[in-house]
Design a protein around this motif. Structure first.
Motif, mmCIF file in Angstrom:
data_model
loop_
_atom_site.group_PDB
_atom_site.id
_atom_site.type_symbol
_atom_site.label_atom_id
_atom_site.label_comp_id
_atom_site.label_asym_id
_atom_site.label_seq_id
_atom_site.Cartn_x
_atom_site.Cartn_y
_atom_site.Cartn_z
ATOM 1 N N VAL A 105 1.304 -9.265 -10.073
ATOM 2 C CA VAL A 105 -0.063 -8.829 -9.858
ATOM 3 C C VAL A 105 0.072 -7.333 -9.463
ATOM 4 O O VAL A 105 -0.852 -6.566 -9.434
ATOM 5 C CB VAL A 105 -0.519 -9.813 -8.632
ATOM 6 C CG1 VAL A 105 -1.742 -8.998 -7.843
ATOM 7 C CG2 VAL A 105 -0.994 -10.965 -9.419
ATOM 8 N N VAL A 106 1.210 -6.932 -8.859
ATOM 9 C CA VAL A 106 1.537 -5.734 -8.427
ATOM 10 C C VAL A 106 2.639 -5.004 -9.607
ATOM 11 O O VAL A 106 3.783 -5.539 -9.214
ATOM 12 C CB VAL A 106 2.070 -5.516 -7.028
ATOM 13 C CG1 VAL A 106 2.576 -4.087 -6.407
ATOM 14 C CG2 VAL A 106 0.832 -5.983 -5.882
ATOM 15 N N ALA B 227 -1.698 -4.228 5.246
ATOM 16 C CA ALA B 227 -0.201 -4.405 4.960
ATOM 17 C C ALA B 227 0.056 -5.782 4.667
ATOM 18 O O ALA B 227 0.820 -6.225 3.971
ATOM 19 C CB ALA B 227 0.407 -3.882 6.217
ATOM 20 N N GLU B 228 -0.586 -6.923 5.080
ATOM 21 C CA GLU B 228 -0.358 -8.241 5.160
ATOM 22 C C GLU B 228 -0.702 -8.667 3.699
ATOM 23 O O GLU B 228 -0.168 -9.684 3.165
ATOM 24 C CB GLU B 228 -1.093 -9.151 6.303
ATOM 25 C CG GLU B 228 -0.312 -8.988 7.649
ATOM 26 C CD GLU B 228 1.214 -9.191 7.419
ATOM 27 O OE1 GLU B 228 1.650 -10.311 7.020
ATOM 28 O OE2 GLU B 228 1.917 -8.341 8.046
ATOM 29 N N ILE B 229 -1.917 -8.273 3.216
ATOM 30 C CA ILE B 229 -2.324 -8.684 1.875
ATOM 31 C C ILE B 229 -1.527 -7.851 0.819
ATOM 32 O O ILE B 229 -0.991 -8.444 -0.214
ATOM 33 C CB ILE B 229 -3.871 -7.889 1.837
ATOM 34 C CG1 ILE B 229 -4.663 -8.815 2.961
ATOM 35 C CG2 ILE B 229 -4.310 -8.416 0.349
ATOM 36 C CD1 ILE B 229 -4.790 -10.307 2.649
ATOM 37 N N GLN B 230 -0.981 -6.585 1.001
ATOM 38 C CA GLN B 230 -0.048 -6.221 0.294
ATOM 39 C C GLN B 230 1.266 -6.969 0.034
ATOM 40 O O GLN B 230 1.702 -7.054 -1.026
ATOM 41 C CB GLN B 230 0.470 -4.653 0.754
ATOM 42 C CG GLN B 230 -0.620 -3.458 0.772
ATOM 43 C CD GLN B 230 0.064 -2.243 1.175
ATOM 44 O OE1 GLN B 230 1.076 -2.203 1.923
ATOM 45 N NE2 GLN B 230 -0.592 -1.206 0.942
ATOM 46 N N LYS B 231 1.842 -7.579 1.029
ATOM 47 C CA LYS B 231 3.017 -8.411 1.215
ATOM 48 C C LYS B 231 2.700 -9.510 0.177
ATOM 49 O O LYS B 231 3.684 -10.070 -0.334
ATOM 50 C CB LYS B 231 3.420 -8.753 2.651
ATOM 51 C CG LYS B 231 3.844 -7.661 3.319
ATOM 52 C CD LYS B 231 4.135 -8.002 4.887
ATOM 53 C CE LYS B 231 4.950 -6.922 5.531
ATOM 54 N NZ LYS B 231 4.947 -7.404 7.267
ATOM 55 N N LEU B 232 1.629 -10.111 0.571
ATOM 56 C CA LEU B 232 1.134 -11.342 -0.232
ATOM 57 C C LEU B 232 1.089 -10.902 -1.836
ATOM 58 O O LEU B 232 1.616 -11.767 -2.776
ATOM 59 C CB LEU B 232 -0.264 -11.729 0.296
ATOM 60 C CG LEU B 232 -0.814 -12.901 -0.783
ATOM 61 C CD1 LEU B 232 -0.327 -14.099 -0.915
ATOM 62 C CD2 LEU B 232 -2.289 -13.236 -0.180
ATOM 63 N N ALA B 233 0.410 -9.842 -1.980
ATOM 64 C CA ALA B 233 0.152 -9.514 -3.596
ATOM 65 C C ALA B 233 1.594 -9.220 -4.278
ATOM 66 O O ALA B 233 1.837 -9.379 -5.434
ATOM 67 C CB ALA B 233 -0.828 -8.304 -3.503
#
Length: 309
Positions: A193-194, A145-151
């Motif tokens: 990126v997303v 989840a934290e990497i999703q938020k970054l991306a």
């Protein structure tokens, strides 16, 4: 698992948990009614890549007709051109010119990459030559989840002057000419990126070989490369990948907005040719609803910009 869509007489077999379905019993060589087109579009939204083993398509004109059911077509390529005898919409993916063994989404270096690509087997090697197709939405879902938020907040510059046209070895004059044509006009575009898919609302990692570096103030090229490498490793997890073993006259349709693909170089450079025809696309949007934008290069001769479809 095999199901039949009775309204359009489609026989669909799922090929993997996250990507891929085979459709049989449908002749694609002529016009399709709107109900059938809608059913194919729905299947594409769900499975991302569709394999038509007995498509009935034997000519470029028939492939053009099938692709045109999903929107206006692009020309063959923004920079690579062919003789007047070639169909303007057809890009021969020919082992004599290029091997495309890099993970990529088609033509992301322009502001509106194709929404969908069709590939048709023309000449096949005696062994190997498969195409891998990866589900970028499943890749995003696999992120912590934290990497999703970054991306979600990242943007990257895509360019045709990338590792895609820098193979480890160049063996022939045809390969060299193809590489030179590929970068004959430079394109640079900034994409999220997303990317949010305009029809399904899914989030997918919109990166690949053409994504050269992130656009973040204060982030070094080394750090940018590592972040992209981390995200890309999720795209290419085996669970997210369909392996297409080509058969004569087979046609594959994949959603270019939410997949990446890779041509395996495992056939000893024997003759291998697929014909590609692509459907014009819309401008990608980020999680926040912001649009991609061009930095360098005008691709209006290659593709119209279409509304999401």
């Amino acid at each position: 698992m095999t199901t039949t869509t009775t309204a359009t007489r489609l026989k669909l077999t799922k090929l993997g948990e996250h990507i891929g379905a085979r459709i049989e019993g449908l002749d694609l060589s002529g016009p399709l009614d709107s109900q059938t087109v809608d059913a194919i579009r729905s299947a594409l939204n769900e499975h991302k890549a569709l394999v038509f083993s007995q498509s009935g398509i034997e000519t470029d004109e028939q492939q053009e007709l099938f692709a045109s059911h999903f929107g206006p077509l692009t020309t063959a390529h923004p920079t690579v051109t062919f003789s007047e005898q070639e169909k303007k919409t057809v890009l021969p993916v020919d082992s004599e010119q290029t091997i495309a063994n890099q993970w990529h989404t088609d033509v992301t270096f322009i502001v509106n990459p194709p929404q969908a690509s069709t590939l048709r087997a023309i000449t096949l090697p005696p062994y190997g030559g498969e195409t891998l197709i990866a589900n970028a939405a499943a890749a995003y879902r696999s992120l912590p989840a934290e990497i999703q938020k970054l991306a979600d907040g990242l943007w990257a510059e895509h360019s045709n002057d990338s590792d895609y046209v820098r193979p480890r070895t160049v063996n022939t004059d045809k390969e060299k000419a193809y590489q030179e044509a590929f970068v004959s006009e430079k394109y640079r575009t900034i994409h999220p990126v997303v990317r949010v898919h305009p029809l399904t609302g899914e989030k997918g990692l919109f990166i690949g070989t053409f994504a050269r570096h992130l656009k973040i103030v204060g982030v070094s090229p080394y750090e940018s490369h590592d972040i992209l490498r981390l995200l890309q490793s999720h795209v290419t997890r085996p669970e997210n990948v369909l392996r297409v073993a080509w058969e004569p006259n087979q046609l594959v349709l994949f959603d270019n907005r939410i997949t990446q693909h890779y041509a395996i170089d495992n056939y000893g450079r024997a003759p291998r040719k697929l014909n590609r025809i692509t459907v014009a696309g819309d401008i990608p949007r980020s999680v926040e609803g912001k649009s991609s934008y061009s930095v360098e290069g005008d691709a209006s001769h290659y593709s119209p910009i279409v509304d999401p479809a």
